[in-house]
Write a protein that holds these residues in place. Structure first.
Motif, PDB file in Angstrom:
ATOM      1  N   HIS A 137       0.852  -1.186   0.000  1.00  0.00           N
ATOM      2  CA  HIS A 137       0.000   0.000   0.000  1.00  0.00           C
ATOM      3  C   HIS A 137       0.891   1.240   0.000  1.00  0.00           C
ATOM      4  O   HIS A 137       2.058   1.166   0.411  1.00  0.00           O
ATOM      5  CB  HIS A 137      -0.938   0.003   1.204  1.00  0.00           C
ATOM      6  CG  HIS A 137      -0.275   0.364   2.499  1.00  0.00           C
ATOM      7  ND1 HIS A 137      -0.202   1.658   2.946  1.00  0.00           N
ATOM      8  CD2 HIS A 137       0.349  -0.394   3.434  1.00  0.00           C
ATOM      9  CE1 HIS A 137       0.434   1.686   4.103  1.00  0.00           C
ATOM     10  NE2 HIS A 137       0.783   0.450   4.422  1.00  0.00           N
ATOM     11  N   SER A 140      -1.506   7.601  -2.648  1.00  0.00           N
ATOM     12  CA  SER A 140      -2.712   7.675  -3.475  1.00  0.00           C
ATOM     13  C   SER A 140      -2.493   8.636  -4.635  1.00  0.00           C
ATOM     14  O   SER A 140      -1.833   9.665  -4.479  1.00  0.00           O
ATOM     15  CB  SER A 140      -3.892   8.157  -2.628  1.00  0.00           C
ATOM     16  OG  SER A 140      -4.987   8.510  -3.451  1.00  0.00           O
ATOM     17  N   TYR A 187      -7.475   1.060  -5.352  1.00  0.00           N
ATOM     18  CA  TYR A 187      -7.946   0.936  -3.976  1.00  0.00           C
ATOM     19  C   TYR A 187      -8.513  -0.458  -3.721  1.00  0.00           C
ATOM     20  O   TYR A 187      -9.248  -0.994  -4.554  1.00  0.00           O
ATOM     21  CB  TYR A 187      -9.017   1.981  -3.682  1.00  0.00           C
ATOM     22  CG  TYR A 187      -8.521   3.403  -3.726  1.00  0.00           C
ATOM     23  CD1 TYR A 187      -7.718   3.914  -2.718  1.00  0.00           C
ATOM     24  CD2 TYR A 187      -8.860   4.241  -4.794  1.00  0.00           C
ATOM     25  CE1 TYR A 187      -7.259   5.224  -2.754  1.00  0.00           C
ATOM     26  CE2 TYR A 187      -8.404   5.551  -4.844  1.00  0.00           C
ATOM     27  CZ  TYR A 187      -7.601   6.042  -3.818  1.00  0.00           C
ATOM     28  OH  TYR A 187      -7.133   7.318  -3.868  1.00  0.00           O
ATOM     29  N   SER A 188      -8.177  -0.994  -2.566  1.00  0.00           N
ATOM     30  CA  SER A 188      -8.679  -2.323  -2.220  1.00  0.00           C
ATOM     31  C   SER A 188      -9.830  -2.272  -1.226  1.00  0.00           C
ATOM     32  O   SER A 188     -10.456  -3.293  -0.945  1.00  0.00           O
ATOM     33  CB  SER A 188      -7.553  -3.183  -1.641  1.00  0.00           C
ATOM     34  OG  SER A 188      -7.058  -2.616  -0.434  1.00  0.00           O
ATOM     35  N   SER A 189     -10.113  -1.076  -0.668  1.00  0.00           N
ATOM     36  CA  SER A 189     -11.215  -0.933   0.279  1.00  0.00           C
ATOM     37  C   SER A 189     -11.648   0.523   0.314  1.00  0.00           C
ATOM     38  O   SER A 189     -10.930   1.405  -0.182  1.00  0.00           O
ATOM     39  CB  SER A 189     -10.799  -1.400   1.675  1.00  0.00           C
ATOM     40  OG  SER A 189     -10.137  -0.369   2.378  1.00  0.00           O
ATOM     41  N   LYS A 192      -9.577   4.765   2.002  1.00  0.00           N
ATOM     42  CA  LYS A 192      -8.617   5.130   0.965  1.00  0.00           C
ATOM     43  C   LYS A 192      -7.256   5.579   1.499  1.00  0.00           C
ATOM     44  O   LYS A 192      -6.261   5.488   0.792  1.00  0.00           O
ATOM     45  CB  LYS A 192      -9.219   6.213   0.069  1.00  0.00           C
ATOM     46  CG  LYS A 192     -10.393   5.717  -0.766  1.00  0.00           C
ATOM     47  CD  LYS A 192     -10.873   6.761  -1.751  1.00  0.00           C
ATOM     48  CE  LYS A 192     -11.958   6.199  -2.644  1.00  0.00           C
ATOM     49  NZ  LYS A 192     -12.424   7.174  -3.663  1.00  0.00           N
ATOM     50  N   SER A 195      -5.409   2.155   1.638  1.00  0.00           N
ATOM     51  CA  SER A 195      -5.757   1.022   0.780  1.00  0.00           C
ATOM     52  C   SER A 195      -5.425   1.187  -0.698  1.00  0.00           C
ATOM     53  O   SER A 195      -5.891   0.392  -1.515  1.00  0.00           O
ATOM     54  CB  SER A 195      -7.256   0.705   0.921  1.00  0.00           C
ATOM     55  OG  SER A 195      -8.041   1.708   0.307  1.00  0.00           O
ATOM     56  N   PHE A 196      -4.604   2.207  -1.053  1.00  0.00           N
ATOM     57  CA  PHE A 196      -4.183   2.247  -2.456  1.00  0.00           C
ATOM     58  C   PHE A 196      -3.027   1.272  -2.609  1.00  0.00           C
ATOM     59  O   PHE A 196      -1.951   1.450  -2.029  1.00  0.00           O
ATOM     60  CB  PHE A 196      -3.762   3.642  -2.907  1.00  0.00           C
ATOM     61  CG  PHE A 196      -3.588   3.714  -4.400  1.00  0.00           C
ATOM     62  CD1 PHE A 196      -4.677   3.878  -5.237  1.00  0.00           C
ATOM     63  CD2 PHE A 196      -2.340   3.547  -4.978  1.00  0.00           C
ATOM     64  CE1 PHE A 196      -4.535   3.903  -6.620  1.00  0.00           C
ATOM     65  CE2 PHE A 196      -2.175   3.581  -6.354  1.00  0.00           C
ATOM     66  CZ  PHE A 196      -3.275   3.748  -7.172  1.00  0.00           C
ATOM     67  N   ASN A 197      -3.247   0.210  -3.381  1.00  0.00           N
ATOM     68  CA  ASN A 197      -2.291  -0.883  -3.491  1.00  0.00           C
ATOM     69  C   ASN A 197      -1.566  -0.904  -4.826  1.00  0.00           C
ATOM     70  O   ASN A 197      -2.154  -0.636  -5.876  1.00  0.00           O
ATOM     71  CB  ASN A 197      -3.003  -2.235  -3.309  1.00  0.00           C
ATOM     72  CG  ASN A 197      -3.232  -2.557  -1.859  1.00  0.00           C
ATOM     73  OD1 ASN A 197      -2.393  -3.144  -1.193  1.00  0.00           O
ATOM     74  ND2 ASN A 197      -4.384  -2.139  -1.347  1.00  0.00           N
TER      75      ASN A 197
END
Length: 205
Positions: A137, A140, A187-189, A192, A195-197
């Protein structure tokens, strides 16, 4: 703070990194590892169930935190391949040059103090034909989210074992002598901030 770092934080890290969205990404990436594999920041061993035993010769688990390493050692007893542990950080890899086929790093580059040194060490031990598999992660691409990542980064690192919210993972990898050959970022969730992967594969240049 020592009690928190030694007894609370390892359990918290294990809990957070066991979430379903993270598990899904582990399931996608970890089976790509093959041959002699070095896992950087093995943590509590959450990746171990996802390795493909038919592809693996040996997994070397590098993990400096003693409590997390103990958790991983228990999980290692349940897998049908050899796992050896190295109780050092990513900046110190006691392996010969060009000696591993795969380097795997998941949710670890955010917390290594000297991340460039660690990545250069990964490149040093990786065979010229090898690959770096990563899932991390970080920064962003949305400016308003990135501003909040920067604002909260300092207090966040203090409670999260040194984890940084705002590292530009793909840029760190390419500036350390790797070429990214596959990258999936997003994003994974809904949370934010964290969770930016960045997940993908890189090879030594």
């Amino acid at each position: 703070m020592n009690f928190y770092n030694e007894h609370i934080l390892p359990k918290l890290i294990n809990c957070v990194c066991s979430q379903n969205d993270i598990g899904m990404m582990r399931r996608q990436l970890v089976p790509m590892a093959e041959g002699k594999t070095l896992e950087i920041g093995m943590g509590s061993g959450l990746n171990l169930p996802f390795y493909d035993p038919s592809k693996i010769d040996l997994v070397l688990g590098l993990e400096p935190a003693a409590q997390l390493r103990k958790m991983a050692e228990k999980k290692a007893l349940e897998v049908p391949f050899d796992v050896d542990f190295i109780g050092l950080s990513g900046e110190e890899i006691p392996l010969e040059n060009h000696s591993v086929d795969t380097v795997l790093v998941t949710y670890t580059l955010c917390s290594i103090p000297d991340v460039f040194k660690a990545l250069k060490e990964m490149k040093r031990v990786l065979k010229s034909s090898g690959k770096l598999i990563f899932c991390e992660h970080g920064k962003s691409p949305d400016n308003h989210i990135f501003k909040w990542q920067n604002r909260l980064n300092r207090p966040w690192t203090k409670i999260s074992g040194g984890c940084h919210l705002n590292r530009h993972i793909s840029e760190l990898i390419t500036k350390s002598g790797f070429k990214i050959v596959a990258l999936d970022a997003g994003y994974s969730s809904p949370l934010k901030l964290v969770s930016f992967n960045y997940k993908g594969i890189a090879v030594p240049e």
